[in-house]
Design a protein around this motif. Sequence first.
Motif, PDB file in Angstrom:
ATOM      1  N   ALA A 157       0.817  -1.214   0.000  1.00  0.00           N
ATOM      2  CA  ALA A 157       0.000   0.000   0.000  1.00  0.00           C
ATOM      3  C   ALA A 157       0.850   1.263   0.000  1.00  0.00           C
ATOM      4  CB  ALA A 157      -0.933  -0.007   1.206  1.00  0.00           C
ATOM      5  N   HIS A 158       1.969   1.245   0.730  1.00  0.00           N
ATOM      6  CA  HIS A 158       2.789   2.452   0.822  1.00  0.00           C
ATOM      7  C   HIS A 158       3.508   2.769  -0.484  1.00  0.00           C
ATOM      8  CE1 HIS A 158       6.717   0.403   0.935  1.00  0.00           C
ATOM      9  NE2 HIS A 158       6.114  -0.538   1.638  1.00  0.00           N
ATOM     10  N   GLN A 159       3.520   1.826  -1.417  1.00  0.00           N
ATOM     11  CA  GLN A 159       4.168   2.050  -2.707  1.00  0.00           C
ATOM     12  C   GLN A 159       3.230   2.672  -3.734  1.00  0.00           C
ATOM     13  OE1 GLN A 159       5.393  -2.023  -3.444  1.00  0.00           O
ATOM     14  NE2 GLN A 159       7.458  -1.619  -2.702  1.00  0.00           N
ATOM     15  N   ASP A 160       1.979   2.840  -3.378  1.00  0.00           N
ATOM     16  CA  ASP A 160       0.979   3.336  -4.322  1.00  0.00           C
ATOM     17  C   ASP A 160       0.244   4.521  -3.693  1.00  0.00           C
ATOM     18  OD1 ASP A 160      -1.675   3.508  -5.746  1.00  0.00           O
ATOM     19  OD2 ASP A 160      -0.847   1.808  -6.846  1.00  0.00           O
ATOM     20  N   ARG A 161       0.044   5.577  -4.464  1.00  0.00           N
ATOM     21  CA  ARG A 161      -0.634   6.761  -3.930  1.00  0.00           C
ATOM     22  C   ARG A 161      -2.069   6.455  -3.518  1.00  0.00           C
ATOM     23  NH1 ARG A 161      -3.883   8.759  -7.971  1.00  0.00           N
ATOM     24  NH2 ARG A 161      -3.431   8.034 -10.093  1.00  0.00           N
ATOM     25  N   ARG A 162      -2.642   5.362  -4.053  1.00  0.00           N
ATOM     26  CA  ARG A 162      -3.993   4.970  -3.663  1.00  0.00           C
ATOM     27  C   ARG A 162      -4.020   4.203  -2.349  1.00  0.00           C
ATOM     28  NH1 ARG A 162      -5.164   1.670  -9.052  1.00  0.00           N
ATOM     29  NH2 ARG A 162      -3.172   0.870  -8.313  1.00  0.00           N
ATOM     30  N   GLY A 163      -2.855   3.941  -1.791  1.00  0.00           N
ATOM     31  CA  GLY A 163      -2.770   3.134  -0.585  1.00  0.00           C
ATOM     32  C   GLY A 163      -3.426   3.755   0.627  1.00  0.00           C
ATOM     33  N   ARG A 164      -3.678   5.063   0.591  1.00  0.00           N
ATOM     34  CA  ARG A 164      -4.353   5.720   1.718  1.00  0.00           C
ATOM     35  C   ARG A 164      -5.865   5.523   1.667  1.00  0.00           C
ATOM     36  NH1 ARG A 164      -1.200  11.595   2.140  1.00  0.00           N
ATOM     37  NH2 ARG A 164       0.907  10.737   2.446  1.00  0.00           N
TER      38      ARG A 164
END
Length: 214
Positions: A157-164
């Motif tokens: 998740a932290h590798q993708d801007r959608r992870g939040r």
Amino acid sequence: MALPPWPTLAGLLPLEWLILPAAVEATAAPAAISGLIPMPWWAAGRYEGALRARLLGLRRELRPQRLEPLVAVIATVLRELAADRPAAARPLLVPIPSWKRRANPLPPLVAQLLARELDWPRGQILERSHPVLGQHRLNRELRWANQQDAFRSLMQAHQDRRGRRPVLLVDDILTTGATACSAAMALRQAGWRPLGLACLARTPSPPPQKKAVI
């Protein structure tokens, strides 16, 4: 509320899964149904009668226009669910991938139509880690064993801007929940926040078996 006896999956259910849907059931569209076990889920109806016939027909001959009314029912409920969320925090729609060479076309199409209806993002951040047996002839316990570790996340998740964003899984039919819970576990282990499952239909629970009188 007792969780199913599969701790390797149920033990990963986030607390918000037990809190979030409480307000949804009161605001659901008349044709929609929802529940909490084995995770929060929202469906357009029960997998029986005319709805079952329609979905079986759509698997054989994909006609998106016949799917749109069902997606609209689900979208009504989900819109209420995220009404107080800013656009940047609305759920990411993630279809559950098929393991078959001839993949089930309904989950990605439902995710596409929901994304268009709700103006929510969608993404394929899941893949199958290995093939599984067909579920049709398996009982409840074997279904859960069959889907154990069947998915992996394509990225942390932290590798993708959608992870939040929270994640809402999308499938066509919910039966025991083994597939959805296994998919959610893979995402949660990668740092994503699964909220539950949106689906077209929920298989009715089998009637309780009567005990034999001796």
